[in-house]
Design an enzyme around this catalytic site. Structure first.
Site, PDB file in Angstrom:
ATOM      1  N   GLY A 116       0.815  -1.201   0.000  1.00 12.38           N
ATOM      2  CA  GLY A 116       0.000   0.000   0.000  1.00 12.38           C
ATOM      3  C   GLY A 116       0.849   1.251   0.000  1.00 12.38           C
ATOM      4  O   GLY A 116       2.025   1.218  -0.389  1.00 12.38           O
ATOM      5  N   ASP A 141      -8.762  -2.172   1.890  1.00 13.70           N
ATOM      6  CA  ASP A 141      -9.624  -0.995   2.061  1.00 13.70           C
ATOM      7  C   ASP A 141     -10.091  -0.391   0.740  1.00 13.70           C
ATOM      8  O   ASP A 141     -10.998   0.444   0.732  1.00 13.70           O
ATOM      9  CB  ASP A 141      -8.897   0.082   2.869  1.00 13.70           C
ATOM     10  CG  ASP A 141      -8.488  -0.397   4.254  1.00 13.70           C
ATOM     11  OD1 ASP A 141      -9.142  -1.321   4.776  1.00 13.70           O
ATOM     12  OD2 ASP A 141      -7.509   0.137   4.811  1.00 13.70           O
TER      13      ASP A 141
END
Length: 371
Positions: A116, A141
């Site tokens: 990420g 997410d």
């Protein structure tokens, strides 16, 4: 032509689909070029310790569906700001040159980084030091702005949807209000998608601050309709109108130093004096990122892994693989990180409160407690 040596690492938190990317990359790279592939263990820590394992077609057989990562994960090892001991004292230092020397010693030509924002920031920094880097975006997410979808999200939504369904039956049996806390940090994608799929009665996301009285009104509305139970799904980073997110702890040695947690317990304690129900809370936690990946995530991971192999074959380094409007592509890591640090947006891809999906939820009678 010299055999190309490719190294892969999985940084940050685990996500369903990491093994599917590794599985696909090993096969795609071998089909496209003469190469040897290794994997550094525990993300950048393995790069620093020169701790790696061979990644062969035979050795990676059967891993495509598995959650987690066969290379393991760590989200605490930024080699540009790494904790080391000097003269009995723990200090922060830039030890990235150690990693560069380790790669040179092993003859690594390309470093593929699955991660990420924090992990990819280091990937960009290694690219600046002359390392041939390819990035693959990873987060359950689904909040990376440079790409439309990230693997692990579909699996997390499936798990949360199933969990809400299970909690629904016990809430109905006892006529309770159940507040379910969902991952996502400051982005409400998991909660929104799973809340719609499982028909939660209230959805609370960080992008739409909630009013506790709005939740009370929804509970009383359901009571009046002869439905004396309510499921409230809430993202861990959701905030009450005029308030702040609930923080469980601050971890200084992690890129995500602020750890959200406890909003469900807070809401439950606020609600119980205001409604004629027992109110319980449930934190789904790491259940959401564990277990086998969904078929959709395996397919998405295969697309990412294949595109990463193509970038290596074509000599396109300093790039991150993307999926936009259904088409695989790539974008400069410099641009990815610049976008992720934009002050005005906080860097994340967030839910638009006026988006079609929010309107769909409202049309179903789901409350966001924002009235």
């Amino acid at each position: 032509m010299k055999k190309k040596k490719i190294a892969i690492l999985t940084g940050g938190g685990d996500a369903p689909g990491l093994n599917a990317v590794i599985f696909t990359m090993v096969r795609a790279c071998h089909s496209m070029m003469d190469c040897e592939i290794i994997g550094y263990k525990f993300g950048y820590r393995g790069l620093y310790n020169n701790d790696f394992m061979p990644l062969t077609i035979q050795g990676t057989a059967g891993i495509q569906h598995l959650g987690g990562s066969i290379l393991y994960n760590s989200n605490k090892d930024n080699l540009f700001d790494y904790t080391v001991e000097e003269n009995g004292v723990m200090v922060k230092k830039d030890v990235s040159d150690v990693a560069v020397e380790n790669m040179k010693k092993e003859g690594v030509d390309v470093l593929v980084v699955l991660g990420g924002d924090g992990t990819l920031t280091s990937a960009r920094d290694f690219a600046r030091k002359g390392i041939n880097v390819v990035g693959v975006p990873k987060t359950i997410d689904n909040d990376l702005s440079a790409t439309d979808a990230t693997f692990g999200f579909d699996t997390a939504v499936s798990i949360v949807s199933e969990s809400i369904g299970r909690l629904r039956t016990t809430a109905e049996s006892h006529h309770r209000v159940l507040v379910v806390e969902v991952m996502g940090r400051s982005a409400g994608w998991i909660c929104l998608h799973a809340g719609i799929a499982a028909n939660a009665h209230v959805i609370l996301i960080p992008e739409i601050p909630y009013n506790i009285q709005g939740i009370v009104e929804k509970i009383k509305e359901r009571d009046a309709l002869g439905r004396p139970f309510t499921i409230v799904a809430v993202t861990e980073g959701a905030t009450e109108r005029g308030g702040d997110a609930v923080v469980s702890k601050v971890v200084e040695d992690s890129p995500d130093s602020i750890r959200f947690g406890g909003v469900a317990a807070k809401i439950a304690s606020q609600l119980e004096p205001l409604v004629e129900h027992e109110v319980r809370h449930c934190i789904l936690g790491h259940l959401q990122r564990g277990g086998d990946s969904s078929p959709a995530d395996r397919i998405l991971s295969a697309r990412y892994g294949t595109k990463a192999a193509e970038l290596i074959r074509d000599g396109k380094f300093g790039e991150m693989v993307t999926l936009n409007n259904g088409v695989m592509g790539s974008i400069s890591l410099e641009k990815v990180i610049a976008d992720s640090t934009t002050v005005s947006t906080g860097g994340a891809k967030l839910v638009d409160p006026s988006s079609e999906l929010v309107m769909v939820a409202k049309s179903m009678g789901i409350s966001f407690a924002d009235e």
